[in-house]
Design a protein around this motif. Structure first.
Motif, mmCIF file in Angstrom:
data_model
loop_
_atom_site.group_PDB
_atom_site.id
_atom_site.type_symbol
_atom_site.label_atom_id
_atom_site.label_comp_id
_atom_site.label_asym_id
_atom_site.label_seq_id
_atom_site.Cartn_x
_atom_site.Cartn_y
_atom_site.Cartn_z
ATOM 1 N N SER A 192 -5.243 6.914 1.104
ATOM 2 C CA SER A 192 -5.494 5.446 2.009
ATOM 3 C C SER A 192 -7.525 6.002 1.840
ATOM 4 O O SER A 192 -7.660 5.028 2.197
ATOM 5 C CB SER A 192 -4.800 5.587 3.921
ATOM 6 O OG SER A 192 -5.815 7.191 3.999
ATOM 7 N N TYR A 207 -7.273 -7.171 1.227
ATOM 8 C CA TYR A 207 -6.722 -6.287 0.751
ATOM 9 C C TYR A 207 -5.050 -7.563 -0.222
ATOM 10 O O TYR A 207 -4.930 -7.034 -1.262
ATOM 11 C CB TYR A 207 -6.188 -4.766 0.606
ATOM 12 C CG TYR A 207 -4.432 -4.981 1.506
ATOM 13 C CD1 TYR A 207 -3.269 -5.065 0.925
ATOM 14 C CD2 TYR A 207 -5.286 -4.983 2.832
ATOM 15 C CE1 TYR A 207 -2.297 -5.277 1.963
ATOM 16 C CE2 TYR A 207 -3.622 -5.354 3.816
ATOM 17 C CZ TYR A 207 -1.916 -5.529 2.981
ATOM 18 O OH TYR A 207 -1.369 -5.457 4.125
ATOM 19 N N GLU A 255 -7.803 -2.314 8.009
ATOM 20 C CA GLU A 255 -8.123 -3.387 8.019
ATOM 21 C C GLU A 255 -9.060 -3.925 8.207
ATOM 22 O O GLU A 255 -9.352 -5.307 8.751
ATOM 23 C CB GLU A 255 -6.831 -4.333 7.793
ATOM 24 C CG GLU A 255 -6.232 -5.211 6.887
ATOM 25 C CD GLU A 255 -4.892 -5.477 7.786
ATOM 26 O OE1 GLU A 255 -4.017 -5.243 6.759
ATOM 27 O OE2 GLU A 255 -4.556 -5.979 8.826
ATOM 28 N N TRP A 268 -8.312 3.183 -0.147
ATOM 29 C CA TRP A 268 -7.743 1.569 0.548
ATOM 30 C C TRP A 268 -9.296 0.779 0.834
ATOM 31 O O TRP A 268 -9.315 1.270 1.824
ATOM 32 C CB TRP A 268 -6.808 1.858 1.354
ATOM 33 C CG TRP A 268 -5.664 2.581 0.572
ATOM 34 C CD1 TRP A 268 -5.081 2.451 -0.828
ATOM 35 C CD2 TRP A 268 -4.180 2.641 1.189
ATOM 36 N NE1 TRP A 268 -3.820 2.620 -1.113
ATOM 37 C CE2 TRP A 268 -3.786 3.147 -0.076
ATOM 38 C CE3 TRP A 268 -3.952 3.198 2.607
ATOM 39 C CZ2 TRP A 268 -2.002 3.870 0.227
ATOM 40 C CZ3 TRP A 268 -2.707 3.259 2.763
ATOM 41 C CH2 TRP A 268 -1.495 4.263 1.732
ATOM 42 N N ARG A 279 0.672 -1.712 -0.072
ATOM 43 C CA ARG A 279 0.016 -0.121 0.423
ATOM 44 C C ARG A 279 0.597 1.462 0.105
ATOM 45 O O ARG A 279 0.687 2.067 -0.977
ATOM 46 C CB ARG A 279 -0.725 -0.081 1.247
ATOM 47 C CG ARG A 279 -1.787 -1.385 1.334
ATOM 48 C CD ARG A 279 -2.594 -0.635 -0.354
ATOM 49 N NE ARG A 279 -4.134 -1.512 -0.086
ATOM 50 C CZ ARG A 279 -5.035 -1.322 -0.528
ATOM 51 N NH1 ARG A 279 -4.380 -1.432 -2.222
ATOM 52 N NH2 ARG A 279 -6.368 -1.831 -0.248
#
Length: 300
Positions: free
Chosen positions: A296, A246, A162, A299, A103
């Motif tokens: 981000s 991810y 996450e 993400w 990332r």
């Protein structure tokens, strides 16, 4: 009042330790102690209470830090703004290996390709404890952590969440069948080997507690200290693993692994972007910090 003494004072106040402040300032610990004593003599009041582990500010110390720190940070910003715009800087980034590699570094690479953002990047990998220690010692400019650090030394911004996925190779998914939430889900998984990053089973334990309301009762069959290796082992059939979405999304899409369960509220882990307080006055650190926060948003 000597600005050098004030700078040392503010650094000690933020670091909470003469030794740590000395490392940040590039001075010896006795030199820092001497400067603080000099400032205390000038003011006629103690600024810190010495303790077994570090120091804590007195009420006078807190008041002085509150008044002086913003102005010292502004002076740093003014000094940096006066530097040649073409100066090539190096940004030192540290964080967990998988997230940083997958990332953060690709995002910063896109930033460094912009002609208006000329700086090099140096990356280091480590645990939250390791990267914060390096950040506090001045070895890193930015740190990505999975725990929010405390104390005046650090400025912290939430970076992203996450989502975790319970995954295994297709033949295990066929053998296990549908996995339910709660204790029944654990029964369906009995006898399936676990693949993890550490003997303490940090990912599996978090998932089990959140989804199955219990703790794992078996040890890991394969322990590999990198989530990318955990994914590879799970895809090879070594057992089930809990992985960031991810990281395993492409493997799931290809059919290399199968998501065994999709809970209504998946377990999450939050990442934080951390700098030493005051260093956002440095243009290259501020640009990278802003860029990562902006990146981000995409993400998941």
């Amino acid at each position: 009042m000597d600005l050098a003494l004030l700078r040392t004072f503010v650094t000690v106040h933020r670091a909470g330790s003469f030794t740590r402040a000395a490392a940040l300032l590039g001075l010896s610990q006795p030199a820092v102690t001497s400067q603080i004593r000099t400032l205390e003599r000038q003011l006629g009041r103690p600024l810190f209470l010495r303790q077994a582990r570090g120091v804590t500010p007195t009420s006078i110390g807190e008041e002085l830090a509150h008044k002086a720190a913003p102005h010292l940070d502004a002076l740093v910003e003014i000094a940096e703004a006066g530097l040649d715009d073409e100066a090539f800087r190096t940004l030192h980034l540290a964080g967990p290996p998988e997230f940083t590699a997958e990332r953060a570094l690709p995002a910063l690479t896109r930033l460094t390709r912009d002609p208006g953002h000329d700086f090099a990047v140096r990356a280091a990998f480590g645990t939250t404890e390791e990267v914060l220690e390096g950040l506090s010692a001045g070895h890193h400019d930015l740190a990505i952590t999975t725990a929010r650090p405390r104390g005046a030394l650090f400025s912290v911004a939430p970076l992203c969440d996450e989502e975790h996925v319970l995954a295994a190779a297709p033949h295990w998914a066929d053998a296990i069948g549908p996995v339910q939430a709660g204790p029944r889900g654990v029964t369906a998984l009995a006898g399936v080997p676990l693949v993890e990053v550490h003997e303490s089973l940090p990912f599996v334990s978090r998932y089990w507690a959140s989804v199955f309301e219990c703790r794992p009762t078996v040890s890991g069959a394969v322990i590999a200290p990198d989530l990318r290796a955990v994914l590879a082992c799970a895809a090879a059939g070594a057992g089930l693993a809990v992985l960031p979405r991810y990281l395993c999304a492409s493997a799931v899409a290809r059919g290399d692994v199968v998501a065994l369960h999709e809970p209504a509220v998946p377990p999450l882990r939050t990442y934080f972007l951390v700098v030493r307080t005051g260093t956002l006055a440095l243009p290259h650190v501020a640009r990278a910090h802003e860029w990562l926060l902006r990146a981000s948003a995409d993400w998941s």
